[in-house]
Design an enzyme around this catalytic site. Sequence first.
Site, mmCIF file in Angstrom:
data_model
loop_
_atom_site.group_PDB
_atom_site.id
_atom_site.type_symbol
_atom_site.label_atom_id
_atom_site.label_comp_id
_atom_site.label_asym_id
_atom_site.label_seq_id
_atom_site.Cartn_x
_atom_site.Cartn_y
_atom_site.Cartn_z
ATOM 1 N N TRP A 1 1.039 5.621 -1.416
ATOM 2 C CA TRP A 1 0.639 6.996 -2.358
ATOM 3 C C TRP A 1 1.750 6.493 -3.597
ATOM 4 C CZ3 TRP A 1 -2.157 11.628 -3.185
ATOM 5 C CH2 TRP A 1 -3.332 11.391 -2.434
ATOM 6 N N TYR B 1 0.815 -1.348 0.028
ATOM 7 C CA TYR B 1 0.096 0.010 0.091
ATOM 8 C C TYR B 1 1.010 1.143 0.070
ATOM 9 C CZ TYR B 1 -3.361 3.462 1.256
ATOM 10 O OH TYR B 1 -4.189 4.655 1.554
#
Length: 770
Positions: A116, A114
């Site tokens: 950005w 996970y």
Amino acid sequence: MLITPDEPTVATHWGVYRARMKDGAAVALEPYEHDPDPSPLGLSMIGALDDGCRIRRPAVRASFLEKGAAAGGSGRGGEPFVEIDWPQALDLVAREIARVRESHGNGAIFGGSYGWSSAGRFHHAQSQVHRFLNAVGGYVRSISNYSFAAADAILPHVLGDKRGLDAGHTTWDQLAGHAELIVMFGGTPHKNAQVGSGGISRHLLREGMTACRDRGASFVCISPIRDDAMAELDARWIAPRPNTDVALMLALAHTLIEEGLHDREFLARCTTGFDRFAGYVTGAVDGVPKTPDWAQAISGVPAETIRTLAREMARRRTMIMMSWSLQRAEHGEQPYWMAIALAAMIGQIGLPGGGFGFGYASANGVGNPVYPFSWPTLPQGSNAISDSIPVARIADALLHPGAPYDFNGEKRRYPDIRLIYWAGGNPFHHHQDINRLIAAWRRPETVIVHESWWNATARHADIVLPASTAMERNDIASSSRDRMIAACHPISEPIGESRSDYEIFADLAGLLGARETFTEGRDEEGWIRHFYTVARQRVAEYGMELPDFESFWKTGIVTLPEPQEQTPLLAEFAADPQAHPLKTPSGRIELFSERIAGFGYDDCPGHPIWLVPREWLGAPLAERFPLHLISNQPASKLHSQYDNGALSRSTKIDGREPLRIHPEDARARGLGDGDIVRVFNERGACLAGIVVSDAVMPGVVQMATGAWYDPLEPGRVGSLDKHGNPNVLTQDRGSSRLGQATIAHSCLVEIVRHEGELPPITCYEPPPLI
Ligand SMILES: Nc1nc2c(c(=O)[nH]1)N[C@H]1C(S)=C(S)[C@@H](COP(=O)(O)OP(=O)(O)OC[C@H]3O[C@@H](n4cnc5c(=O)[nH]c(N)nc54)[C@H](O)[C@@H]3O)O[C@H]1N2
Ligand SMILES: Nc1nc2c(c(=O)[nH]1)N[C@H]1C(S)=C(S)[C@@H](COP(=O)(O)OP(=O)(O)OC[C@H]3O[C@@H](n4cnc5c(=O)[nH]c(N)nc54)[C@H](O)[C@@H]3O)O[C@H]1N2
Ligand SMILES: [Mo]
């Protein structure tokens, strides 16, 4: 060959910039000329490009290089690294993947990875990892996100889908001139709308909110922190104790019922289960009427304030905005369900300027009208492994392989993870209770990380591969909430021996016999041109045209015409629920959900409810840890990205992350501006620098996320973090059995002055390298 123009474009999650070049090097990033409210976050980038903590060569944890997986995981985070060359590194990674595949199957590989990463959609690291692992037989994935996983779980039960969460909002145009009262739970912090995933051509929050103000709206900021509302909105501030918003909203509902102000017609026509819910509100069911006095005792908000607000909300065209933060808390499903119930009682759902919407300031572009097509992304292929975990349950999964858990009506078991592959995220920034994560992280046999800087995730890997940054690659950025597509031009050669995730995965796929499957015969340029061709086709279907690739590449950014005005959230449904039913079992908004009730969860029963959290200012634990810590999003960076950069570092106090505290709480502890404190609870401790401010309510302290974890004793569970990463303090529990989401915003702490010498910050220097 792709030719970089003289003034390259740098597209990031925080905006598009134009690079000023001198003698082949970038000297400044200037914001895109048409951005009305650019973000300063870009200031940090050039200086960080080749700073001291860049990862320049592949590196392996010393004992792992010697013994492989037999080294065990206990040395992770505490050992020196040995730098090796690329062929040796790729060979080692490929052998580890092959070994784990053969002995345990692909179901033992965690590729949830996970994070950005960067705005370019081709080099999007998560997509790259997923595509690569799918090409070599599959992996265990992660479900949902840290941002709004509790909402992800609850909203489909209540509304049939997730409109109003990260898309489908009532637009700014449908707010300004219509909304008379905007009630903002969690505020609408301008700092957060600096970013938007995939890139931003125009920062529009300020414009959107001030247009509402100029056309007659007044604002109420319901938040423990006053400056969660922009000063120019002149918002009334109501400061409930953190995590008590549901009690406050129940009392608003109680007043509406008691004074007959709820919209019976809307409730009958568009909702189901109101009577059962109302029985709980009035106390008919449990003998506890949820009166404003009841809510005052819980939330600290005066009963009269609640009554007045309820009347005002019923009388005026009222928009309920709620930030994503409220559901990153224990029982985080409840405030969202309750906000919808309250909006339904007011009866303005579907009308311009009325109803509800989540996260208007939680990312730029929420509230923009959007085109119905999506920009191209890297196809991830198909995953032969069906197993997954809710994203924030990573430490549970590593600590308890095979253990049963509940998730959104399913009975599940955690997978047995032997190998972790991470690229484009920083779990040692983002995950709660880092000490527990360190213990969990010791369990797998192998940890492989691609990173650009020696942050804590890189330091806790066995094999670290140096990834080039967005400043060193060609790419295309685009965002579904923005009407732009932008080029990402390189402004530097790759630093050290760093390579793009794509090049790394292409070679690894080659070693594992899957190069063609992974690359489809394309190189970086081939993929970028392909993305652009797909984008042109999609845009053309809507009667618009993108210029040819060469002109696009030269100009750097193309924006589409403003999309047409869109209808308010749920307008068709509210106008005619028979003709436009929701995808819920009843076709209506479910204020009581038989389905959720059927799961039998005591932490998420059949209607919105006040459930007492473990950690809040009314908890017994508050006697020992009397301050509620809000670890919100940092104003000076995106998460942990560019914490090593100039802007973030300029905000530190003696190198430590600032912590805001109310003057009364500071005085009671003999603290003043600039003091260094130890922030602690039973889970951990970190240092922070004091900022005394009456913008935070008494009993609350605020320290943003993002400071790189910097332990005094690297690798040790329970070490003091010298720097100020709030996640050494937060709880690692699921929001409920329904959502299993992070509960970062439910956290009690105490602070004391730091005594003795101040340990130096070392997280911006590489670990010992051999
Ligand atoms: N206490 C607390 N914790 C929280 C939150 C909170 O409110 N409170 N919020 C949570 C939320 S909402 C989120 S979304 C998460 C965010 O958590 P993350 O998304 O994990 O945070 P980032 O710091 O953005 O991490 C991105 C990492 O990817 C690296 N990177 C960037 N581009 C590339 C690339 O192209 N390739 C590779 N290999 N690496 C790259 C960066 O250097 C950086 O280390 O944090 C969560 N954690
Ligand atoms: N600059 C910058 N912007 C970002 C990010 C970043 O890292 N940096 N991260 C982005 C990401 S990934 C996400 S998911 C979004 C998150 O967006 P949000 O979830 O909206 O962000 P937060 O800053 O965590 O919270 C907003 C405010 O909610 C308030 N709050 C917290 N708990 C409570 C509560 O119990 N009750 C009430 N009433 N208020 C409460 C806090 O005062 C806090 O300042 O932000 C995005 N925007
Ligand atoms: Mo997020």
